[in-house]
Design a protein around this motif. Structure first.
Motif, PDB file in Angstrom:
ATOM      1  N   PRO A 121      -8.613 -21.192 -48.050  1.00  0.00           N
ATOM      2  CA  PRO A 121      -9.732 -21.913 -47.414  1.00  0.00           C
ATOM      3  C   PRO A 121      -9.499 -23.421 -47.394  1.00  0.00           C
ATOM      4  CG  PRO A 121     -10.348 -21.096 -49.591  1.00  0.00           C
ATOM      5  CD  PRO A 121      -9.036 -20.471 -49.266  1.00  0.00           C
ATOM      6  N   ASP A 122      -9.919 -24.046 -46.290  1.00  0.00           N
ATOM      7  CA  ASP A 122      -9.857 -25.498 -46.087  1.00  0.00           C
ATOM      8  C   ASP A 122      -8.439 -26.017 -45.876  1.00  0.00           C
ATOM      9  OD1 ASP A 122     -12.619 -25.714 -46.337  1.00  0.00           O
ATOM     10  OD2 ASP A 122     -12.506 -25.991 -48.500  1.00  0.00           O
ATOM     11  N   ARG A 123      -7.461 -25.127 -45.750  1.00  0.00           N
ATOM     12  CA  ARG A 123      -6.096 -25.592 -45.512  1.00  0.00           C
ATOM     13  C   ARG A 123      -5.956 -26.045 -44.065  1.00  0.00           C
ATOM     14  NH1 ARG A 123      -1.066 -21.610 -46.419  1.00  0.00           N
ATOM     15  NH2 ARG A 123      -1.727 -20.838 -44.362  1.00  0.00           N
ATOM     16  N   LEU A 124      -5.361 -27.214 -43.868  1.00  0.00           N
ATOM     17  CA  LEU A 124      -5.114 -27.752 -42.534  1.00  0.00           C
ATOM     18  C   LEU A 124      -3.714 -27.350 -42.090  1.00  0.00           C
ATOM     19  CD1 LEU A 124      -6.491 -31.366 -43.117  1.00  0.00           C
ATOM     20  CD2 LEU A 124      -7.692 -29.462 -42.039  1.00  0.00           C
ATOM     21  N   GLN A 125      -3.612 -26.825 -40.874  1.00  0.00           N
ATOM     22  CA  GLN A 125      -2.317 -26.363 -40.396  1.00  0.00           C
ATOM     23  C   GLN A 125      -2.331 -26.285 -38.874  1.00  0.00           C
ATOM     24  OE1 GLN A 125      -2.435 -22.336 -42.247  1.00  0.00           O
ATOM     25  NE2 GLN A 125      -2.413 -21.595 -40.131  1.00  0.00           N
ATOM     26  N   LEU A 126      -1.173 -26.034 -38.300  1.00  0.00           N
ATOM     27  CA  LEU A 126      -1.087 -25.716 -36.891  1.00  0.00           C
ATOM     28  C   LEU A 126      -1.419 -24.235 -36.720  1.00  0.00           C
ATOM     29  CD1 LEU A 126       2.253 -27.517 -35.952  1.00  0.00           C
ATOM     30  CD2 LEU A 126      -0.079 -28.370 -35.636  1.00  0.00           C
ATOM     31  N   PRO A 127      -1.854 -23.816 -35.535  1.00  0.00           N
ATOM     32  CA  PRO A 127      -2.046 -22.384 -35.308  1.00  0.00           C
ATOM     33  C   PRO A 127      -0.745 -21.640 -35.599  1.00  0.00           C
ATOM     34  CG  PRO A 127      -2.923 -23.663 -33.482  1.00  0.00           C
ATOM     35  CD  PRO A 127      -2.174 -24.620 -34.348  1.00  0.00           C
ATOM     36  N   GLY A 128      -0.833 -20.585 -36.399  1.00  0.00           N
ATOM     37  CA  GLY A 128       0.392 -19.863 -36.751  1.00  0.00           C
ATOM     38  C   GLY A 128       0.169 -18.938 -37.915  1.00  0.00           C
ATOM     39  N   GLY A 129       1.255 -18.317 -38.367  1.00  0.00           N
ATOM     40  CA  GLY A 129       1.149 -17.401 -39.482  1.00  0.00           C
ATOM     41  C   GLY A 129       2.493 -16.827 -39.865  1.00  0.00           C
ATOM     42  N   VAL A 130       2.471 -15.964 -40.871  1.00  0.00           N
ATOM     43  CA  VAL A 130       3.681 -15.337 -41.386  1.00  0.00           C
ATOM     44  C   VAL A 130       4.329 -14.485 -40.293  1.00  0.00           C
ATOM     45  CG1 VAL A 130       4.561 -13.689 -43.086  1.00  0.00           C
ATOM     46  CG2 VAL A 130       2.820 -15.343 -43.743  1.00  0.00           C
ATOM     47  N   LEU A 131       5.646 -14.574 -40.197  1.00  0.00           N
ATOM     48  CA  LEU A 131       6.392 -13.822 -39.184  1.00  0.00           C
ATOM     49  C   LEU A 131       6.443 -12.344 -39.550  1.00  0.00           C
ATOM     50  CD1 LEU A 131       8.224 -13.892 -36.645  1.00  0.00           C
ATOM     51  CD2 LEU A 131      10.157 -14.272 -38.196  1.00  0.00           C
ATOM     52  N   GLU A 132       6.080 -11.488 -38.603  1.00  0.00           N
ATOM     53  CA  GLU A 132       6.176 -10.046 -38.805  1.00  0.00           C
ATOM     54  C   GLU A 132       7.513  -9.548 -38.276  1.00  0.00           C
ATOM     55  OE1 GLU A 132       2.904  -7.850 -37.300  1.00  0.00           O
ATOM     56  OE2 GLU A 132       1.378  -9.101 -38.292  1.00  0.00           O
ATOM     57  N   PRO A 133       8.142  -8.619 -38.990  1.00  0.00           N
ATOM     58  CA  PRO A 133       9.461  -8.134 -38.558  1.00  0.00           C
ATOM     59  C   PRO A 133       9.349  -7.237 -37.336  1.00  0.00           C
ATOM     60  CG  PRO A 133       8.713  -6.889 -40.454  1.00  0.00           C
ATOM     61  CD  PRO A 133       7.696  -7.985 -40.240  1.00  0.00           C
ATOM     62  N   PRO A 134      10.440  -7.096 -36.591  1.00  0.00           N
ATOM     63  CA  PRO A 134      10.450  -6.131 -35.475  1.00  0.00           C
ATOM     64  C   PRO A 134      10.458  -4.710 -36.018  1.00  0.00           C
ATOM     65  CG  PRO A 134      12.653  -7.006 -35.829  1.00  0.00           C
ATOM     66  CD  PRO A 134      11.745  -7.766 -36.761  1.00  0.00           C
ATOM     67  N   LEU A 135      10.282  -3.741 -35.134  1.00  0.00           N
ATOM     68  CA  LEU A 135      10.356  -2.343 -35.535  1.00  0.00           C
ATOM     69  C   LEU A 135      11.736  -2.037 -36.101  1.00  0.00           C
ATOM     70  CD1 LEU A 135       8.597  -0.666 -32.468  1.00  0.00           C
ATOM     71  CD2 LEU A 135       7.600  -1.154 -34.726  1.00  0.00           C
ATOM     72  N   HIS A 136      11.801  -1.069 -36.998  1.00  0.00           N
ATOM     73  CA  HIS A 136      13.092  -0.688 -37.584  1.00  0.00           C
ATOM     74  C   HIS A 136      14.072  -0.302 -36.473  1.00  0.00           C
ATOM     75  CE1 HIS A 136      12.310  -0.724 -41.926  1.00  0.00           C
ATOM     76  NE2 HIS A 136      11.068  -0.419 -41.602  1.00  0.00           N
ATOM     77  N   GLY A 137      15.271  -0.827 -36.597  1.00  0.00           N
ATOM     78  CA  GLY A 137      16.301  -0.568 -35.597  1.00  0.00           C
ATOM     79  C   GLY A 137      16.345  -1.595 -34.491  1.00  0.00           C
TER      80      GLY A 137
END
Length: 252
Positions: A121-137
Motif C-alpha cells: 500500500p502507498d507504493r509509488l510506481q509506474l503501471p506494471g507488475g511481476v512478469l508471468e512466464p509463457p506456457l510450458h514449451g
C-alpha cells in the motif's frame, strides 16, 4: 560489461539493444529454507487474504554478450519465492517485472499509487507488475514482455494499448537484484488518461473489488516524487530523470 546510464540509490538503468533469454531450473532449497519461505508466505496471506501465489519469472543470472546485448537466465517460480529475501541465510530470488512509461500530451508522465488492498500500500510506481512466464514449451521473448506490459497497463489504468505499440526503452536493476523491463507507450491525451482511470475504478468498485491503484498522478520531473504522499520504488526516480521532458518520449 555494459555501464549503466544512471545509478540512483542503488537502482541502475541500462540501454539494451539485444535480448536473449535462457530458461533453467530454480536453485535447490534446503528443507529449512523452504519451510521458512512457506512460513513467510503464510504470514503474507494472513495479512492480505487476496495474495495469490501465481506464476512468476525469477532471474537466476544476468550477463552481457556485448555492450547493450543482455542475456537473462530465468526459471519458473511463484510469488512466494520472494519471501526468501526475509529468510536468514537463504539466497534471495531476483524477481523480474515489466512497467510502462505513459506520457501525456502536456509533457507529463503517469505515476500510480498502490491501494491499501495490495501487498504494498502507498507504493509509488509506474503501471506494471511481476512478469508471468509463457506456457510450458513456449519461449520467453520480447513478445511475451510486451504482452505482459500491455496487460498491466490496462488492468491498472484502463488505457488499452496494443502490445506492438509498446517499445522497450530501458532495463533496470534494483538494489535487491530485481530486473525490470521499461516500455514506452504512445502519448495519450491528459483528459483520456483521467477518464479511462475513472471508468476503471468505477467498474472495479461496482464488482466489489478495489483497484490496484488508488490514485494516478501526472508528474513532470523526479523532484515531484517527494510531494506525492507515498514511498517510491527504487527504479522510479532514475526512470523519471531519464524520461521526464525527454525528446524520446515527446517523439513517441
Amino acid at each position: 560489461m555494459t555501464k549503466p546510464l544512471l545509478n540512483v540509490s542503488g537502482a541502475e538503468l541500462f540501454e539494451v539493444h539485444g535480448l536473449r533469454f535462457v530458461e533453467g531450473a530454480m536453485p535447490e532449497l534446503s528443507a529449512e529454507h523452504r519451510l521458512a519461505m512457506n512460513r513467510v508466505w503464510d504470514e503474507t496471506v494472513e495479512t492480505n487474504p487476496s495474495a495469490f501465489d501465481g506464476p512468476a519469472v525469477a532471474c537466476t543470472g544476468l550477463d552481457w554478450e556485448e555492450p547493450g546485448s543482455l542475456v537473462l537466465s530465468w526459471a519458473r517460480a511463484t510469488y512466494r519465492y520472494r519471501g526468501l529475501r526475509r529468510v536468514s541465510g537463504a539466497s534471495p530470488v531476483s524477481s523480474v517485472f515489466v512497467c510502462v512509461v505513459q506520457p501525456t500530451n502536456d509533457g507529463s508522465l503517469l505515476v500510480g499509487r498502490m491501494s491499501s488492498s495490495t501487498a504494498t500500500p502507498d507504493r509509488l510506481q509506474l503501471p506494471g507488475g511481476v512478469l508471468e512466464p509463457p506456457l510450458h514449451g513456449e519461449p520467453l521473448d520480447a513478445a511475451v514482455l510486451r504482452s505482459n506490459a500491455a496487460r498491466e497497463l490496462v488492468e491498472e489504468t484502463g488505457i488499452d494499448t496494443p502490445p506492438q505499440d509498446l517499445n522497450l526503452g530501458l532495463v533496470t536493476r534494483g538494489a535487491s537484484g530485481s530486473i525490470g523491463f521499461v516500455f514506452l507507450a504512445p502519448v495519450c491525451r491528459t483528459e483520456l488518461v483521467h477518464s479511462r482511470f475513472d471508468a476503471l475504478v468505477s467498474s472495479e468498485k461496482a464488482l466489489g473489488r478495489e483497484p490496484e491503484l488508488d490514485q494516478i498522478m501526472l508528474v513532470r520531473s523526479s523532484a515531484e516524487l517527494a510531494n506525492l504522499g507515498g514511498t517510491a520504488v527504487d527504479y522510479l526516480e532514475p526512470v523519471l530523470r531519464r524520461y521526464a521532458g525527454s525528446a524520446a518520449v515527446r517523439a513517441r
